[in-house]
Design an enzyme around this catalytic site. Structure first.
Site, PDB file in Angstrom:
ATOM      1  N   LYS A 116       0.967  -1.253  -0.130  1.00 43.97           N
ATOM      2  CA  LYS A 116      -0.028   0.043  -0.056  1.00 43.97           C
ATOM      3  C   LYS A 116       0.603   1.272   0.069  1.00 43.97           C
ATOM      4  O   LYS A 116       0.625   1.994  -0.959  1.00 43.97           O
ATOM      5  CB  LYS A 116      -0.917   0.201   0.977  1.00 43.97           C
ATOM      6  N   ARG A 145     -10.499  -0.235   8.145  1.00 47.80           N
ATOM      7  CA  ARG A 145      -9.989  -1.708   8.285  1.00 47.80           C
ATOM      8  C   ARG A 145     -11.059  -2.446   9.130  1.00 47.80           C
ATOM      9  O   ARG A 145     -10.696  -3.728   9.456  1.00 47.80           O
ATOM     10  CB  ARG A 145      -8.687  -1.645   9.191  1.00 47.80           C
ATOM     11  N   ARG A 199      11.897  -5.031   5.615  1.00 44.50           N
ATOM     12  CA  ARG A 199      11.545  -3.553   5.293  1.00 44.50           C
ATOM     13  C   ARG A 199      12.436  -2.765   6.331  1.00 44.50           C
ATOM     14  O   ARG A 199      12.397  -3.015   7.488  1.00 44.50           O
ATOM     15  CB  ARG A 199       9.911  -3.516   5.506  1.00 44.50           C
ATOM     16  N   ARG A 203      10.590  -0.643  11.609  1.00 37.52           N
ATOM     17  CA  ARG A 203       9.322  -0.385  12.504  1.00 37.52           C
ATOM     18  C   ARG A 203       9.330  -1.590  13.416  1.00 37.52           C
ATOM     19  O   ARG A 203       9.346  -2.670  13.543  1.00 37.52           O
ATOM     20  CB  ARG A 203       8.085  -0.368  11.439  1.00 37.52           C
ATOM     21  N   ARG A 223      -0.529  -9.050  13.250  1.00 41.62           N
ATOM     22  CA  ARG A 223      -1.189  -8.263  12.208  1.00 41.62           C
ATOM     23  C   ARG A 223      -1.829  -8.834  11.221  1.00 41.62           C
ATOM     24  O   ARG A 223      -2.934  -8.529  10.629  1.00 41.62           O
ATOM     25  CB  ARG A 223      -0.103  -7.130  11.890  1.00 41.62           C
TER      26      ARG A 223
HETATM   27  P1  AP5 Z   1       4.695  -1.554   1.896  1.00 39.59           P
HETATM   28  O1  AP5 Z   1       4.328  -0.953   0.806  1.00 39.59           O
HETATM   29  O2  AP5 Z   1       5.513  -0.862   3.291  1.00 39.59           O
HETATM   30  O3  AP5 Z   1       3.324  -2.337   2.510  1.00 39.59           O
HETATM   31  P2  AP5 Z   1       2.406  -1.653   3.403  1.00 39.59           P
HETATM   32  O4  AP5 Z   1       0.942  -2.459   2.566  1.00 39.59           O
HETATM   33  O5  AP5 Z   1       2.275  -0.382   3.328  1.00 39.59           O
HETATM   34  O6  AP5 Z   1       2.460  -2.691   4.782  1.00 39.59           O
HETATM   35  P3  AP5 Z   1       2.230  -1.793   6.157  1.00 39.59           P
HETATM   36  O7  AP5 Z   1       2.881  -2.612   7.081  1.00 39.59           O
HETATM   37  O8  AP5 Z   1       2.370  -0.455   6.208  1.00 39.59           O
HETATM   38  O9  AP5 Z   1       0.651  -2.225   6.382  1.00 39.59           O
HETATM   39  P4  AP5 Z   1      -0.098  -2.107   7.695  1.00 39.59           P
HETATM   40  O10 AP5 Z   1      -1.395  -1.926   7.173  1.00 39.59           O
HETATM   41  O11 AP5 Z   1       0.322  -3.214   8.557  1.00 39.59           O
HETATM   42  O12 AP5 Z   1       0.701  -0.856   8.609  1.00 39.59           O
HETATM   43  P5  AP5 Z   1      -0.101   0.448   8.950  1.00 39.59           P
HETATM   44  O13 AP5 Z   1       0.990   1.470   8.844  1.00 39.59           O
HETATM   45  O14 AP5 Z   1      -1.389   0.941   7.935  1.00 39.59           O
HETATM   46  O15 AP5 Z   1       5.574  -2.799   1.499  1.00 39.59           O
HETATM   47  C1  AP5 Z   1       5.961  -3.692   2.476  1.00 39.59           C
HETATM   48  C2  AP5 Z   1       7.282  -4.148   2.079  1.00 39.59           C
HETATM   49  O16 AP5 Z   1       7.379  -5.057   0.905  1.00 39.59           O
HETATM   50  C3  AP5 Z   1       8.297  -2.960   1.869  1.00 39.59           C
HETATM   51  O17 AP5 Z   1       9.721  -3.571   2.370  1.00 39.59           O
HETATM   52  C4  AP5 Z   1       8.264  -2.999   0.523  1.00 39.59           C
HETATM   53  O18 AP5 Z   1       9.432  -2.463  -0.175  1.00 39.59           O
HETATM   54  C5  AP5 Z   1       8.247  -4.414  -0.061  1.00 39.59           C
HETATM   55  N1  AP5 Z   1       7.391  -4.334  -1.324  1.00 39.59           N
HETATM   56  C6  AP5 Z   1       6.286  -3.891  -1.655  1.00 39.59           C
HETATM   57  N2  AP5 Z   1       5.738  -4.432  -2.570  1.00 39.59           N
HETATM   58  C7  AP5 Z   1       6.660  -5.423  -3.276  1.00 39.59           C
HETATM   59  C8  AP5 Z   1       6.525  -6.233  -4.402  1.00 39.59           C
HETATM   60  N3  AP5 Z   1       5.603  -6.319  -5.195  1.00 39.59           N
HETATM   61  N4  AP5 Z   1       7.607  -7.204  -4.353  1.00 39.59           N
HETATM   62  C9  AP5 Z   1       8.552  -7.110  -3.440  1.00 39.59           C
HETATM   63  N5  AP5 Z   1       8.745  -6.485  -2.269  1.00 39.59           N
HETATM   64  C10 AP5 Z   1       7.698  -5.805  -1.980  1.00 39.59           C
HETATM   65  O19 AP5 Z   1      -0.718   0.177  10.334  1.00 39.59           O
HETATM   66  C11 AP5 Z   1       0.056   0.105  11.434  1.00 39.59           C
HETATM   67  C12 AP5 Z   1      -0.768   0.099  12.721  1.00 39.59           C
HETATM   68  O20 AP5 Z   1      -1.408   1.266  12.910  1.00 39.59           O
HETATM   69  C13 AP5 Z   1      -1.825  -1.079  12.566  1.00 39.59           C
HETATM   70  O21 AP5 Z   1      -1.121  -2.436  12.860  1.00 39.59           O
HETATM   71  C14 AP5 Z   1      -2.695  -0.658  13.848  1.00 39.59           C
HETATM   72  O22 AP5 Z   1      -2.203  -0.931  14.875  1.00 39.59           O
HETATM   73  C15 AP5 Z   1      -2.790   0.943  13.379  1.00 39.59           C
HETATM   74  N6  AP5 Z   1      -3.668   1.353  12.547  1.00 39.59           N
HETATM   75  C16 AP5 Z   1      -3.305   1.882  11.218  1.00 39.59           C
HETATM   76  N7  AP5 Z   1      -4.701   2.071  10.535  1.00 39.59           N
HETATM   77  C17 AP5 Z   1      -5.554   1.729  11.556  1.00 39.59           C
HETATM   78  C18 AP5 Z   1      -7.002   1.803  11.366  1.00 39.59           C
HETATM   79  N8  AP5 Z   1      -7.564   1.974  10.104  1.00 39.59           N
HETATM   80  N9  AP5 Z   1      -7.716   1.128  12.540  1.00 39.59           N
HETATM   81  C19 AP5 Z   1      -7.065   0.617  13.621  1.00 39.59           C
HETATM   82  N10 AP5 Z   1      -5.868   0.663  13.736  1.00 39.59           N
HETATM   83  C20 AP5 Z   1      -5.055   1.235  12.531  1.00 39.59           C
HETATM   84 MG    MG Z   2       2.360   1.079   4.929  1.00 40.19          MG
END
Ligand code: AP5
Ligand code: MG
Ligand code: ZN
Length: 212
Positions: free
Chosen positions: A13, A88, A127, A160, A171
């Site tokens: 994402k 989510r 990552r 992170r 997660r």
């Molecule tokens: P990346 O692009 O970073 O993946 P992402 O989908 O953004 O993953 P996140 O870990 O950020 O998602 P998340 O939903 O768990 O975290 P968030 O910050 O939203 O890519 C991942 C890795 O893969 C990178 O190293 C990248 O380079 C690599 N990559 C990407 N594409 C690739 C490909 N095609 N091939 C190979 N490698 C690739 O949330 C964090 C926390 O915040 C949650 O756990 C929760 O506690 C809280 N939170 C956030 N939003 C909410 C909500 N709406 N409600 C409640 N709690 C929330």
């Molecule tokens: Mg992200």
């Protein structure tokens, strides 16, 4: 244009949101990035959110919805938006529908990045993320040009705290239980497009651009 990027942790994402944001000239709003900013600034919300994030749990709906409503009320979000990590839960999705309805705004598209669990674990294990602008990198698939330095802003790269093996497992489980129902929710509204997120970064990007 109003777009949601939906997908499990590590789906890509954050990797692709910037491209779509630039293409459509709409801001990228990521709930996780907003929470981490609050954490850095040590606000009350940041401290509360951190206690859930470190365990890989979701932050309660009520505070999350309030934070997003506030952000969506800012001027730059008026013409469109790309949402990453929100909604989510079904409660969050319903709240977003109500908010858009009250503003006479329409949700155009939900892009669902589908990736297998093994691949998610592999990606998150390698990552590194910019402390400043939160751009994600990967030691294997997309390393920065200079070791530990962000290509975009020269910020420092870090791991992170929720990218540890235990938190990642939690997660993914939380995603399966609480967020997967949104796939049906948006499919039934006829606005969901599934993208094979397991392909190379450039191929996923091509598919996303074609979809928007
Ligand atoms: P990346 O692009 O970073 O993946 P992402 O989908 O953004 O993953 P996140 O870990 O950020 O998602 P998340 O939903 O768990 O975290 P968030 O910050 O939203 O890519 C991942 C890795 O893969 C990178 O190293 C990248 O380079 C690599 N990559 C990407 N594409 C690739 C490909 N095609 N091939 C190979 N490698 C690739 O949330 C964090 C926390 O915040 C949650 O756990 C929760 O506690 C809280 N939170 C956030 N939003 C909410 C909500 N709406 N409600 C409640 N709690 C929330
Ligand atoms: Mg992200
Ligand atoms: Zn940066």
């Amino acid at each position: 244009m109003r777009i949601i990027l939906l997908g499990p942790p590590g789906a890509g994402k954050g990797t692709h949101a910037g491209t779509i944001s630039a293409l459509k000239s709409v801001p990228h709003v990521a709930s996780g990035d907003l929470f981490r900013k609050h954490q850095q600034e040590e606000t009350e919300l940041g401290i509360l959110a951190g206690s859930f994030m470190s365990k890989g749990e979701l932050v309660p709906d009520e505070v999350t919805i309030r934070m997003i409503e506030q952000r969506l009320g800012e001027d730059d979000c008026w013409q469109g938006i790309i949402l990453d990590g929100f909604p989510r839960t079904v409660t969050q999705a319903t709240a977003l529908d109500q908010l858009f309805a009250s503003l006479d705004h329409k949700l155009d598209l939900v892009l669902y990045l589908a990736v297998s669990e093994d691949e998610l674990v592999r990606r998150l294990g390698g990552r590194i993320t910019c402390r400043n602008c939160q751009t994600p990198y990967n030691l294997v698939s997309s390393p920065p040009k200079i070791e530990n330095v962000c290509n975009q802003c020269n910020g420092e790269l870090y791991q992170r705290p929720d990218d540890t093996a235990d938190a990642v497992r939690q997660r993914i489980q939380v995603f399966t239980q609480q967020t997967i129902p949104l796939v049906d929710y948006y499919t039934s509204k006829g606005i969901l497009t599934e993208i094979d997120g397991e392909q190379d970064i450039s191929e996923v990007q091509r598919a996303l651009i074609a979809a928007v």
